[in-house]
Write an enzyme that holds these catalytic residues in place. Structure first.
Site, PDB file in Angstrom:
ATOM      1  N   ASP A  98       0.819  -1.215   0.000  1.00 27.63           N
ATOM      2  CA  ASP A  98       0.000   0.000   0.000  1.00 27.63           C
ATOM      3  C   ASP A  98       0.855   1.269   0.000  1.00 27.63           C
ATOM      4  O   ASP A  98       0.648   2.168  -0.805  1.00 27.63           O
ATOM      5  CB  ASP A  98      -0.980   0.006   1.193  1.00 27.63           C
ATOM      6  CG  ASP A  98      -0.306  -0.312   2.539  1.00 27.63           C
ATOM      7  OD1 ASP A  98       0.931  -0.446   2.595  1.00 27.63           O
ATOM      8  OD2 ASP A  98      -1.043  -0.430   3.534  1.00 27.63           O
ATOM      9  N   ASP A 101       6.782   4.074   3.653  1.00 29.23           N
ATOM     10  CA  ASP A 101       6.881   5.206   4.573  1.00 29.23           C
ATOM     11  C   ASP A 101       8.357   5.365   4.974  1.00 29.23           C
ATOM     12  O   ASP A 101       9.132   5.969   4.240  1.00 29.23           O
ATOM     13  CB  ASP A 101       5.953   4.890   5.763  1.00 29.23           C
ATOM     14  CG  ASP A 101       5.879   5.989   6.785  1.00 29.23           C
ATOM     15  OD1 ASP A 101       5.942   7.159   6.406  1.00 29.23           O
ATOM     16  OD2 ASP A 101       5.744   5.684   7.986  1.00 29.23           O
ATOM     17  N   VAL A 151      -2.350   8.944   6.033  1.00 23.94           N
ATOM     18  CA  VAL A 151      -3.445   8.731   5.084  1.00 23.94           C
ATOM     19  C   VAL A 151      -4.199   7.429   5.366  1.00 23.94           C
ATOM     20  O   VAL A 151      -3.658   6.505   5.967  1.00 23.94           O
ATOM     21  CB  VAL A 151      -2.939   8.734   3.620  1.00 23.94           C
ATOM     22  CG1 VAL A 151      -2.510  10.127   3.210  1.00 23.94           C
ATOM     23  CG2 VAL A 151      -1.798   7.735   3.413  1.00 23.94           C
TER      24      VAL A 151
END
Ligand code: IMP
Ligand code: MG
Length: 176
Positions: A98, A101, A151
């Site tokens: 996904d 980071d 998010v």
């Protein structure tokens, strides 16, 4: 505390971009068979949408990992919570994640999977926060670079909620 959600990337933009990514993947893997490894749970919604637009033969496997930490700070230790069902030997492997980071999870995971001797191993991520990177990760297919904000949606959660939102949103904590 109530949570307010604002839209960062609307559904149409996300889906349009995923179709573009699939088109590139179809070109790059023409004549080959693709083995998609989805990282649970966040990668699931993205992987499904992506796979629907892939035209080369696809097989799927799933893996779950967790990096220890207090949520905001990762310790750099990554644990495999659920391993793959199948071997990777000789396969054209594409990891579907996904978001990248800090980069800690994939920086750890890619060499581990490389040891299983796939024919090739690449990474596909829907989102990346380049400002947060601590460990270098090579993303072959990227949907969007986003700013350093937390998010949700399209598989991404906030305390296990909001994964099912069909767009990428930002949570604003509203102290009332
Ligand atoms: P990394 O190891 O720091 O790259 O972290 C990767 C994982 O942290 C992702 O797979 C997500 O599960 C989670 N993560 C990082 N940023 C966010 C975010 O903004 N929203 C939700 N989950 C996130
Ligand atoms: Mg994840």
């Amino acid at each position: 505390m109530a949570e307010k959600i604002s839209v960062l990337i609307p559904r149409e933009k996300v889906e349009e971009r995923i179709q573009e990514m699939a088109a590139q993947i179809n070109k790059d893997y023409e004549g080959k068979q693709l083995h998609l490894i989805t990282i649970l749970k966040g990668g699931v919604f993205f992987a499904c949408e992506l796979a629907k637009h892939i035209t080369v033969p696809v097989s799927l496997d799933f893996m779950q990992v967790s990096s220890y930490g207090d949520g905001t700070k990762s310790s750099g230790i990554v644990r495999i919570k659920k391993d793959l069902d199948e071997t990777l030997e000789g396969k054209e492997v594409l990891i579907v994640e996904d978001i990248i980071d800090s980069g800690i999870t994939l920086h750890y995971l890619m060499p581990v999977l490389e040891q299983r001797q796939p024919a090739s191993l690449k990474l596909c991520a829907l989102l990346s926060k380049p400002d947060r990177r601590q460990k270098e990760v090579d993303i072959s297919y990227l949907g969007f670079n986003i700013p350093d904000e937390f998010v949700i949606g399209y598989g991404l959660d906030y305390a296990q909620k909001y994964r099912n939102l069909p767009y990428i949103g930002v949570v604003e904590l509203d102290e009332e």
